[in-house]
Scaffold this motif. Structure first.
Motif, short mmCIF file in Angstrom:
data_model
loop_
_atom_site.label_atom_id
_atom_site.label_comp_id
_atom_site.label_asym_id
_atom_site.label_seq_id
_atom_site.Cartn_x
_atom_site.Cartn_y
_atom_site.Cartn_z
N ASP A 1 0.85 -1.36 0.01
CA ASP A 1 -0.08 -0.04 -0.13
C ASP A 1 0.77 1.33 -0.06
OD1 ASP A 1 -1.72 2.11 0.48
OD2 ASP A 1 -3.13 1.03 1.70
N ASP A 2 0.89 1.92 -1.16
CA ASP A 2 1.56 3.25 -1.32
C ASP A 2 1.11 4.39 -0.66
OD1 ASP A 2 0.20 3.52 -3.46
OD2 ASP A 2 1.70 3.80 -4.76
N SER A 3 -0.30 4.43 -0.18
CA SER A 3 -0.90 5.47 0.28
C SER A 3 -0.63 5.45 1.81
CB SER A 3 -2.35 5.25 0.37
OG SER A 3 -2.70 5.21 -1.03
N ARG A 4 -0.41 4.26 2.55
CA ARG A 4 -0.11 4.36 3.99
C ARG A 4 1.50 4.42 3.98
NH1 ARG A 4 -0.52 -0.53 8.57
NH2 ARG A 4 1.38 0.00 9.80
N TYR A 5 2.00 3.76 3.15
CA TYR A 5 3.67 3.91 3.01
C TYR A 5 3.99 5.14 2.04
CZ TYR A 5 3.41 -0.17 5.87
OH TYR A 5 2.83 -1.14 6.84
N LEU A 6 4.36 6.26 2.49
CA LEU A 6 4.33 7.47 1.43
C LEU A 6 6.13 7.44 1.27
CD1 LEU A 6 2.61 9.70 0.38
CD2 LEU A 6 3.74 11.07 2.23
N GLU A 7 6.15 7.38 -0.17
CA GLU A 7 7.50 7.74 -0.76
C GLU A 7 8.16 9.06 -0.38
OE1 GLU A 7 9.95 8.36 -4.92
OE2 GLU A 7 8.33 7.41 -4.91
N ILE A 8 9.02 9.25 0.41
CA ILE A 8 9.57 10.65 0.40
C ILE A 8 10.97 11.02 -0.28
CG2 ILE A 8 8.38 11.14 2.52
CD1 ILE A 8 10.79 9.95 4.01
N TRP A 9 11.64 10.02 -0.52
CA TRP A 9 13.00 10.05 -1.22
C TRP A 9 13.13 8.99 -1.99
CZ3 TRP A 9 17.13 12.04 2.96
CH2 TRP A 9 18.32 12.77 1.92
N ASN A 10 14.17 9.37 -3.10
CA ASN A 10 14.43 8.24 -4.23
C ASN A 10 15.92 8.60 -4.52
OD1 ASN A 10 14.47 6.58 -6.22
ND2 ASN A 10 13.58 7.76 -7.76
N LEU A 11 16.53 7.50 -4.34
CA LEU A 11 18.03 7.44 -4.45
C LEU A 11 18.33 6.71 -5.80
CD1 LEU A 11 17.54 7.49 -1.36
CD2 LEU A 11 20.12 7.21 -1.30
N VAL A 12 18.91 7.38 -7.06
CA VAL A 12 19.23 6.86 -8.16
C VAL A 12 20.67 6.53 -8.26
CG1 VAL A 12 19.38 7.02 -10.79
CG2 VAL A 12 17.33 7.95 -9.41
N PHE A 13 20.92 4.94 -8.54
CA PHE A 13 22.56 4.90 -8.61
C PHE A 13 22.78 4.50 -10.14
CE2 PHE A 13 20.80 2.47 -4.61
CZ PHE A 13 20.97 3.58 -3.69
N MET A 14 23.25 5.46 -10.59
CA MET A 14 23.59 5.54 -12.06
C MET A 14 24.55 4.90 -12.37
SD MET A 14 23.09 8.84 -14.57
CE MET A 14 21.65 9.55 -13.40
N GLN A 15 24.53 3.58 -12.74
CA GLN A 15 26.02 3.08 -12.86
C GLN A 15 26.23 2.03 -13.86
OE1 GLN A 15 24.25 0.35 -9.22
NE2 GLN A 15 25.96 -0.87 -10.35
#
Length: 886
Positions: free
Chosen positions: A191-205
Motif C-alpha cells: 500500500d503506497d498510500s499508507r507508506y508514502l515515498e519521500i526520497w528516491n536514490l538513483v544509482f546511475m551505474q
C-alpha cells in the motif's frame, strides 16, 4: 517545521559535506523538447549523462518543478501538485551508493535539535531493485534496517533511465509509514498510500542500449564514472513534519485555501467536492504565481497556454464555490506572503505578476459571460427540439474556442435539466490530445541527438572571441553531417563545424547569429547559422562553397563587419527602447522578450493596453535623444549578485550563471545583463524608427522598430510619399493632414449622396413592381431580381414599400439583388399571408439554400444570402416552390 526551514536544513546539511549549493534553475526548461523543469535532476542532466563535464564533483539544490500531466488529479489525492519542490543531492563520479545511503539516513533520522529532520527510524521503510544485493547490504550495515523493512521491487518501480540509450541504473526509495489509519500492513509493496515515498536514490551505474520499453533494454557495460541523483519531495516531507493530511495544508499552500474558503463562505472539511475545489485553487494559484515570477505570461500556446489553463481552472473552481466576482487580488497576495520567505523574488516581482493575473482574470470573466450566453442559446435550442441533452461538439466548441471549462458546462446543463454527451466530448478531446502528442513527437524527432556533441564538448568550451575580434584563427575539432560525425565535408554539403575558438556570435539573448565565413587552406565555408546546442559548445552550420574541409584543419572565422555593426546597432537600440519604455510607462513595463538582427528590433513588454500615438512618439523621442547624447556603452564582467545590487535588469526566463556580463549605456540610464554584441557609444546606433505597436497577449505588448540605415531608408521612403502628395494635391507639407481630411470628408459626403440617389432610383420602381404582381391560389406575389444594389438596406426598403402597395389580401414580396458581389434575397409577408401560414423566414431560408448560404428571420421579414450570384434564378424559384402548396 516550516517548509522554508526544511529547505534551509537540506542545503546546510549537504553544503557542510562538500556539496556545491546550486540555486534553483528557472521553471522554464533549457531543453527545447520540454516546456518546464519537471524534476530536480533536470538542470544536472548534461553532467549526469557526461554530455558536459561537471563543474563540481558533488552538488545539492532545492529545485522548483512543474508537472501538468496529472492536472485533472490535482486536489483529489495527497500526491498530485502542479508546482512542487525537489530537494536533491548529486555526485558526478565522486561518492556512490554507500555514501548516498548514509547521507539520506543521517539527515532523515538526526534529531531536529541537532539539525536533522527528526524522523523516527521505526517509521521508515525502503525499496530496492530486486537484484541489487549491494544496496540491501548497505541499508542493513549503514542504516541498521532489518530485512523485513527492505522490499525488493522490479524494473517498473525501481530502475531509472531516460527512456533512451545512455546512463541508467537501479534506485532505492525511502518510505514513511503513516500508520494503520491509512491502510493495511505490509510495506510499500502492499500500500503506497499508507507508506508514502519521500526520497528516491538513483544509482546511475550502467550504460544501456536497445531500449524497447521502460523494462526492456540491454545493459552494455558499467559506466566509467558512476553518478548519484537523489530527490526528496519537499511537500511530502513538509506535510508529514507539520502533522497535516496532505500537501495542500502545508504552510506554503494552506493560506490560499483558507482565503478561498473565506471568500466563498464555505468551510474546508465540510464537503468533499468543495474541499477538492479549494485544493485546486490553492495549488493552481501558487503554481501560477511561481510560473509568472519566472517570466511565463498567459497565452494561447506552449507554456503560456498551460499557465492560462491553471488560472482559468482557479476561476472556474471559485465559481463552482459560488463566487463570481474577481478574487485573484486576495488569493495571489496570500500566496505571495506564503512563498516569499523561501523565494524572495516572489515579492520583488509581485507588482508585475499581480497585474498579469488580474488582467487574465478580468478577461476570462468576460469570456465566461460570453460562453454562458452561447451555452444558454444551445440549451434553448435543445429544449425547442425536445432533446434531453447537449451535443458533445457543442461542449467541445465551448471548451476549445472559448476556454469554457467542461465542468462548468456540465453544471449549467444539469441546472437546465439537460445532460451532456460526455462520450462525444471526451472523444473530441482525445483526438485533440493525439494531434498535440503527434506534433510534440514530430518536434522532438526533428531535433538532433545531442549525444553527438558529447565528445566535442569533452574537449572543453568553445572560446568566443567576437567581442574583441572579427577574425579568429582556430582548428576544426569536429564535423557533423546529417546528425552524424564525419571526417570531412566537400563542396555543396551542409555541415556543422565545431571549432576551438570562434569570432562568430551564436544566436542567443534575442540576437540573431552573425553572418560570415570560415576559411582555411583549400576550403571556403559560408556560415548559415551559429547555435549553442549544448552549454559551452558553439556549432557553426555551413555550406561548403569551395574545396574540402577536414577534422584537424586550421580554420579562420571571419565575421561580416557590415552585418555585425548593424546587428550591434539593433541590439543597443533594443536597450535604448526598453529604457525609454520604462521612463515613459513606469517600471512595470518590463521586457518579456526581444529579437534583433541587422537593421531591425522588436521588444515585448508587460502592459495591458495599447499605446497612444503620443506615447509612441515620446518613447521614440527619448530613445533617439539618447542616441544624440552619445552615451558611452560599457560592458563589465562581474558576479551576478553584484550586478543585481547595481540595478541591472535581467530578462525573465533567461538563465544566468554566477558570473554575468553587464551592459551600461550612459551608466545607470540603461543597465542590463546581456551577452549580445553592442556599439561602443549610443551615437553609433544612428537612428531608431518605431514602425508598429501591437498586442501579443492579454497583458503583453510588442513594439517593432527599424534601426540605422534601415530606419533612414524607411523615413526616406515616407518623405518621398509626402513629397508626391504635396505635389499632387498642391498643398504644403504641414497642411497635408487637413487637406487629406477634407478630401476624405468630401468623398464620404459624395458617397452618401450617391447612395441617396440610388435609393431614390430604386424607390421609383415601387409602382412598376407593384403593377407586376401576380395572383395564384388567393395569394398576390411580387418576385423579381433588382440587379446590383448598394446594400441590403436598399432591397429591404423596397420590399416593405411594395408590400404596403398590395393591399390587405394575402401578399408576398421577394426581391433579390447583388450587394458587394454577394447575392441577397429579402422576403416580406403581410398579415393576411401569415394567417395562412406563409412565413418569410422559411422562404428566405429556402432561397439561401439555393445560393449556398444561410438565412432566416421573422415571419414578416427575413433575409437569405450566399456566395453564388449565378444561383439567383434558382433562389427565386425556391421561393415560388415554397408558395406552391399553399
Amino acid at each position: 517545521m516550516q517548509t522554508a526551514e526544511i529547505q534551509r536544513r537540506w542545503l546546510d546539511f549537504f553544503g557542510q559535506r562538500g556539496h556545491t549549493v546550486v540555486p534553483s534553475a528557472s521553471l522554464i526548461a533549457d531543453d527545447p523538447t520540454v516546456m518546464f523543469t519537471i524534476a530536480g535532476m533536470v538542470p544536472f542532466i548534461p553532467y549526469l549523462t557526461g554530455l558536459v563535464p561537471a563543474p563540481y564533483p558533488r552538488a545539492t539544490s532545492v529545485q522548483k518543478c512543474i508537472r501538468t500531466l496529472d492536472i485533472e488529479e490535482v486536489g483529489k489525492t495527497t500526491r498530485h501538485g502542479t508546482f512542487f519542490q525537489m530537494n536533491g543531492n548529486f555526485s558526478f563520479g565522486d561518492y556512490f551508493k554507500e555514501q548516498a545511503i548514509a547521507y539520506a539516513w543521517e539527515l532523515l533520522t538526526t534529531s531536529e535539535r541537532d539539525g536533522g529532520l527528526g524522523f523516527d527510524e521505526k517509521d521508515l521503510w525502503v525499496t530496492v531493485y530486486e537484484d541489487d544485493d549491494e544496496a540491501i547490504d548497505y541499508w542493513r550495515r549503514v542504516a541498521g534496517l532489518p530485512l523485513e523493512r527492505i522490499q525488493r521491487l522490479g524494473k517498473e518501480d525501481n530502475y531509472w533511465s531516460t527512456g533512451q540509450p545512455g546512463p541508467a541504473g537501479p534506485c532505492s526509495e525511502i518510505y514513511f509509514d503513516r500508520g494503520p489509519k491509512y491502510g493495511p500492513d505490509g510495506g510499500p509493496a502492499v500500500d503506497d498510500s499508507r507508506y508514502l515515498e519521500i526520497w528516491n536514490l538513483v544509482f546511475m551505474q550502467y550504460l544501456i542500449d536497445d531500449v524497447r520499453s521502460k523494462t526492456e533494454f540491454r545493459i552494455v557495460s558499467e559506466l566509467p564514472k558512476k553518478n548519484i541523483d537523489t530527490g526528496m519531495g519537499m511537500e511530502r516531507v513538509a506535510f508529514l513534519k507539520q502533522g497535516v493530511e496532505n500537501m495542500y495544508e502545508i504552510d506554503q499552500v494552506r493560506p490560499v485555501l483558507d482565503r478561498a474558503a473565506e471568500l466563498s463562505g464555505r468551510r474546508y472539511g465540510a464537503d468533499h467536492e468543495d474541499d477538492v475545489r479549494m485544493r485546486v485553487i490553492a495549488d493552481h494559484v501558487r503554481s501560477s504565481l511561481m510560473l509568472m515570477t519566472d517570466g511565463v505570461t498567459p497565452g494561447n500556446e506552449g507554456r503560456g497556454y498551460i499557465l492560462r489553463r491553471l488560472l482559468r481552472r482557479s476561476i472556474r473552481a471559485m465559481r463552482l464555490l459560488g463566487v463570481e466576482e474577481p478574487t485573484f487580488a486576495e488569493l495571489f497576495s496570500a500566496s505571495r506572503d506564503a512563498m516569499q520567505t523561501a523565494y524572495p523574488e516572489v515579492a520583488r516581482e509581485y507588482d508585475r505578476v499581480s497585474r498579469l493575473a488580474l488582467g487574465e482574470e478580468e478577461t476570462f470573466l468576460r469570456t465566461l459571460s460570453s460562453g454562458t450566453t452561447i451555452l444558454d442559446l444551445a440549451v434553448a435550442d435543445a429544449k425547442q427540439k425536445g432533446s434531453s441533452g447537449l451535443a458533445g461538439d457543442t461542449a467541445f466548441l465551448l471548451h476549445d474556442t472559448f476556454g469554457f471549462p467542461i465542468d462548468l458546462t456540465l453544471e449549467m446543463a444539469e441546472e437546465a435539466g439537460l445532460s451532456v454527451d460526455r462520450a462525444a466530448f471526451d472523444s473530441l478531446m482525445s483526438e485533440q490530445r493525439a494531434r498535440a502528442k503527434a506534433d510534440a513527437r514530430a518536434k522532438k524527432q526533428s531535433l538532433a541527438d545531442l549525444s553527438v556533441y558529447r565528445e566535442f564538448r569533452a574537449k572543453g568550451e568553445t572560446v568566443f572571441t567576437g567581442y574583441e575580434y572579427l577574425q579568429t584563427e582556430s582548428s576544426v575539432l569536429g564535423l557533423i553531417v546529417d546528425g552524424a560525425p564525419v571526417h570531412q565535408a566537400t563542396v555543396g554539403q551542409i555541415a556543422e563545424v565545431i571549432l576551438g575558438e570562434t569570432s562568430l556570435y551564436a544566436e542567443s539573448g534575442g540576437q540573431d547569429a552573425d553572418a560570415g565565413s570560415i576559411v582555411g587552406d583549400g576550403f571556403d565555408l559560408e556560415v548559415l547559422d551559429v547555435q549553442r546546442p549544448v552549454k559551452g559548445l558553439i556549432s557553426h552550420k555551413v555550406q561548403v562553397r569551395a574545396g574540402e574541409v577536414s577534422v584537424g584543419a586550421a580554420a579562420t572565422t571571419v565575421v561580416d563587419p557590415a552585418y555585425r555593426h548593424a546587428a550591434a546597432q539593433a541590439h543597443s537600440a533594443t536597450h535604448l527602447v526598453h529604457a525609454a519604455l520604462r521612463q515613459t510607462l513606469g517600471h512595470e513595463a518590463h521586457q518579456s522578450g526581444s529579437y534583433n538582427k541587422a537593421g531591425y528590433m522588436r521588444l515585448d513588454f508587460g502592459w495591458n493596453q495599447a499605446l497612444s500615438l503620443e506615447t509612441r512618439s515620446e518613447i521614440e523621442e527619448i530613445a533617439n535623444a539618447a542616441i544624440h547624447d552619445d552615451l558611452e556603452v560599457v560592458t563589465r564582467i562581474m558576479p551576478l549578485d553584484e550586478a543585481r545590487s547595481m540595478g541591472a535588469m535581467a530578462l525573465f526566463g533567461e538563465k544566468y550563471g554566477d558570473t554575468v556580463r553587464m551592459v551600461d549605456i550612459g551608466g545607470p540610464w540603461s543597465r542590463e545583463l546581456c551577452a549580445g554584441t553592442h556599439v561602443s557609444s549610443s551615437a553609433q546606433v544612428g537612428l531608431i524608427s518605431l514602425t508598429s505597436e501591437s498586442s501579443v497577449g492579454s497583458s503583453n505588448r510588442r513594439v517593432e522598430a527599424l534601426v540605422g540605415h534601415d530606419a533612414f531608408r524607411e523615413l526616406a521612403a515616407e518623405r518621398a510619399i509626402v513629397s508626391q502628395l504635396t505635389s499632387t494635391l498642391k498643398t504644403p507639407r504641414e497642411q497635408l493632414p487637413d487637406r487629406i481630411a477634407e478630401l476624405v470628408a468630401g468623398l464620404k459626403a459624395a458617397e452618401k449622396r450617391i447612395a441617396q440617389f440610388e435609393a431614390q432610383a430604386l424607390q421609383s420602381r415601387v409602382p412598376e413592381l407593384a403593377a407586376s404582381a401576380l395572383k395564384s391560389d388567393g395569394v398576390t406575389t411580387v418576385i423579381d431580381h433588382l440587379g446590383s444594389v448598394s446594400s441590403g438596406d436598399d432591397i429591404r426598403g423596397l420590399v416593405t414599400a411594395v408590400r404596403s402597395r398590395l393591399g390587405s389580401e394575402p401578399a408576398v414580396v421577394a426581391l433579390s439583388g447583388i450587394a458587394g458581389g454577394k447575392p441577397l434575397v429579402i422576403v416580406a409577408t403581410n398579415e393576411a399571408a401569415r394567417e395562412r401560414g406563409i412565413k418569410a423566414g422559411v422562404l428566405a431560408k429556402a432561397a439561401a439554400g439555393a445560393l449556398g448560404g444561410g438565412g432566416g428571420g421573422k415571419d414578416d421579414l427575413a433575409q437569405g444570402g450566399g456566395a453564388d450570384a449565378s444561383a439567383v434564378p434558382a433562389a427565386l424559384d425556391a421561393v415560388r416552390a415554397g408558395l406552391a402548396p399553399v
